[in-house]
Write a protein that holds these residues in place. Sequence first.
Motif, PDB file in Angstrom:
ATOM      1  N   SER A 164      -9.446  -4.384  30.976  1.00  9.49           N
ATOM      2  CA  SER A 164     -10.050  -3.515  31.808  1.00  9.49           C
ATOM      3  C   SER A 164     -11.095  -1.868  30.867  1.00  9.49           C
ATOM      4  O   SER A 164     -11.699  -1.092  31.742  1.00  9.49           O
ATOM      5  CB  SER A 164      -9.591  -3.209  33.222  1.00  9.49           C
ATOM      6  N   ASN A 165      -9.940  -1.606  29.673  1.00 11.61           N
ATOM      7  CA  ASN A 165     -11.057  -0.244  28.736  1.00 11.61           C
ATOM      8  C   ASN A 165     -11.607  -0.230  28.216  1.00 11.61           C
ATOM      9  O   ASN A 165     -11.604   0.664  27.891  1.00 11.61           O
ATOM     10  CB  ASN A 165      -9.729   1.048  29.263  1.00 11.61           C
ATOM     11  N   LEU A 166     -11.945  -1.838  27.543  1.00 21.56           N
ATOM     12  CA  LEU A 166     -12.590  -1.589  26.604  1.00 21.56           C
ATOM     13  C   LEU A 166     -14.694  -1.327  26.861  1.00 21.56           C
ATOM     14  O   LEU A 166     -14.780  -2.072  28.555  1.00 21.56           O
ATOM     15  CB  LEU A 166     -12.988  -2.951  25.976  1.00 21.56           C
ATOM     16  N   THR A 211      -4.570  -0.362  24.300  1.00 21.09           N
ATOM     17  CA  THR A 211      -4.937   0.509  23.524  1.00 21.09           C
ATOM     18  C   THR A 211      -5.473   1.280  23.180  1.00 21.09           C
ATOM     19  O   THR A 211      -6.238   0.745  22.800  1.00 21.09           O
ATOM     20  CB  THR A 211      -3.647   0.078  22.252  1.00 21.09           C
ATOM     21  N   PRO A 212      -5.833   2.497  23.979  1.00 18.75           N
ATOM     22  CA  PRO A 212      -6.854   3.793  23.329  1.00 18.75           C
ATOM     23  C   PRO A 212      -6.891   3.586  21.777  1.00 18.75           C
ATOM     24  O   PRO A 212      -7.387   4.830  21.835  1.00 18.75           O
ATOM     25  CB  PRO A 212      -5.909   4.594  24.495  1.00 18.75           C
ATOM     26  N   LEU A 229     -11.503   3.120  27.090  1.00 20.93           N
ATOM     27  CA  LEU A 229     -10.786   5.025  28.194  1.00 20.93           C
ATOM     28  C   LEU A 229      -9.742   4.742  28.163  1.00 20.93           C
ATOM     29  O   LEU A 229      -9.031   4.004  27.778  1.00 20.93           O
ATOM     30  CB  LEU A 229     -11.483   3.884  29.394  1.00 20.93           C
ATOM     31  N   GLY A 230      -9.795   6.068  28.416  1.00 20.55           N
ATOM     32  CA  GLY A 230      -8.525   6.488  28.154  1.00 20.55           C
ATOM     33  C   GLY A 230      -7.514   7.098  27.112  1.00 20.55           C
ATOM     34  O   GLY A 230      -8.320   7.113  25.981  1.00 20.55           O
ATOM     35  N   LEU A 257      -7.077   7.042  32.043  1.00 22.12           N
ATOM     36  CA  LEU A 257      -7.051   4.832  31.430  1.00 22.12           C
ATOM     37  C   LEU A 257      -6.148   4.409  32.526  1.00 22.12           C
ATOM     38  O   LEU A 257      -6.142   3.602  33.622  1.00 22.12           O
ATOM     39  CB  LEU A 257      -6.201   5.000  31.155  1.00 22.12           C
ATOM     40  N   VAL A 258      -5.450   5.467  33.877  1.00 24.76           N
ATOM     41  CA  VAL A 258      -4.708   4.989  34.703  1.00 24.76           C
ATOM     42  C   VAL A 258      -6.036   4.781  35.693  1.00 24.76           C
ATOM     43  O   VAL A 258      -5.616   3.297  36.280  1.00 24.76           O
ATOM     44  CB  VAL A 258      -3.575   5.801  35.218  1.00 24.76           C
TER      45      VAL A 258
END
Length: 745
Positions: free
Chosen positions: A216-218, A254-255, A269-270, A281-282
């Motif tokens: 979700s954070n890419l 992982t960020p 992200l994050g 990130l949360v």
Amino acid sequence: MNLELLTCCLRCLNLRSLNSVGVSVDLQTSRRTSPFTIVPLLFSVLLLPMLLIMFQKLSETKHLSRLHHCLLAATLTFTGALVPNVAQAFTLNLLHFSDGESSLLNRTAPGTATTPSFDYSGVSLFANLIDRQRNASTTDFDLLVTAGDNFLAGPQFEASLRLPAGQQFYDAKALELFNIDVGGIGNHEFDFGPDVLARFIDPDGDGTGFRPFVSSNLLIPDSSPLKGLIQPSTIVTKVVNGVEEKIGVVGVTTPLLRSISSPGNIGTLGDLSTTPGFSVLVSTVQAEVDKLTAQGIDKVVLVSHLQDINEEKSLAGKLKDVDVIVAAGSDTRLANPDDPLLPLAGETAVPSYPLIYNAETGQQVSSLAALPAGVAPLVIVSTDGEYKYLGNLQLDFANGKISSILEPGSGPKRNATLDGLTGRPDLVNQVQNPVNTFVGDLRQTPVGVTNVPLNSVRTEVRAKSTLFGSLIADAIRDAAQDGAPAIGLDPAKILVGIQNGGGIRNDRRFAPGDTISEFDTFDVLPFSNFVSVVKDLTGGELLPILERAVSSQTAPGVGGGGQFLQLSGLEVVYDVTKAAQVVTAAGAITQDGARIISILLDPNNDRTGQFLYDVAQGGFLVDPNQALFDLATINFTANGGDNFATLAGISDSRKFTLGGVTYQSALEQYIREDLKGTVDATDIASGADIRVRDISALISDATGGEMIVGGDSAAVPEPTTMLGMLGASLGMGYLKRRQAKNKQK
């Protein structure tokens, strides 16, 4: 009777089929249903026919008043409140693993006085283990997920890289034959760049992955080959007792991705839990969870590759509506005392499996019973990697929340022939045999012989200068000099080579007299790192690079960070008691560091070079803004990997990569051609414990003829004059070295 009203009544009871109540459901749920669930269920089963008969009589006599309607509706509503949502009450059989890292082949553990020899790891045994756990389960919903690091550079993955375009990688074939439901994305997936990862997920190149992969954070640009192949989340749908059930699976990566891998133009992200960026990130993960819950998904699994289980623990109490976190990247071997582990050295358990948290407060609790009434739990699971264990978590859900953890089914399951596992034939034929043949050919191809002890042990190459680390740094510098003319650079200016300790792998040891094979060079240098050159490095850039290199040291010769540098052409003295450089995950230096004591430029590695920096003499002995030399390294480090913020900040116009020259091939060629197949002590001058050392080490000072010693009688030349002297001296040293090599050839 009025069919419309009957349907309405059933809806009031939230029953999607008549089979949702009665004996069939009772048999399915009896071993996990409490009396508080059975009583209202039986009550409703008995009450409903009576109410329907009464309704039928009243309808026939046409005396059903508005009051009767209301009383009947109220009764049915009350009954529906007592009856649990049986269609949503089911058991999840979660099978999980991570960090397979291309450990496709079985390993053999030697026998001991108490344990016979056995095979473990490997995908053919692992497939048999998955089948066993699926077949042993009496649960309703099997979900098999991997949480990232699905492949890793090395000899076994090299077998895939050499396949013709369009053929599926062996690691992907294994996941497909396991029949995984969802794949997470770790950091090693990007070690070869986005193109290779895209080929892994979509071997046909038609824009469709062989399985869903989630993170979700890419941040994936539209132009990336990965666009559309990785989604923030997915929904797994299966039929349970005739009813369609759904589980949402969200991913997070992982960020630290940019600092420990090569993601190209893909960002994250994050940030880490120790930084303000953790809230980003949360919120990113939560936003994806909220999208699922808005679609009616009430059971959510997060496959999280954050590299440190403490990061996943930090998510507890911050995420809503997440039931399970599968933690990955840290190889944390969660287990209970009764869970059998592999009888291998160092194979100890981290209590317990699973970890249970209060989802509202983030406080860890000992059991579900320790939670306050009405508070939902969050559980975290993790297993060791390299296909050594399959995690198996069995959970009862009631109304979308975890109600119990089933034992003894839950826990890590070891992957070993000790337990009667045998290789599943399809994995043996389609993965194990071709990879084994390829690796066998590499093992039979010699590169050279060493006359000195060499090792790639993690605790050494990340803590002090070693013979093998220095040899690799020398090889990278030599490859850069050989390839410089082809990319328009002057080989005489490439005076220094560096290799990060994190890129040296697999804890290999070579004794004097041992043969080094092509397989060994892949095993020790497994990543797709290409030899690169950073042009015109200044003293002002060199100092913070070296500060970053020793920032993880905790005592002389004790470290652990992958950023520790093995050097060629430099001798560096540092003081571990001084302040270390501090860099955020985003690559910002928040504390400069004061550990570097002196820097000696020593292109011949003979300790007769020139001091560039010396704290005792006031710091820089050259203009820190003037170019000193060109730096040979690998593209990972040149681009700021391992959070080398200074290198990350250098313009791409000053960075050059030698196409097709990996650091593995640089080492292979250096030993095979430049050293004529024999590694002697004289080939790695001052390689052990000298090129990088703590000030307390009992090593004599460098005594080079160009050393600037200071004092009243010493004339310190102007920087431009000194650099001219330095360039002439180093140029002569380089020419002598190349002449010596030409004589050898």
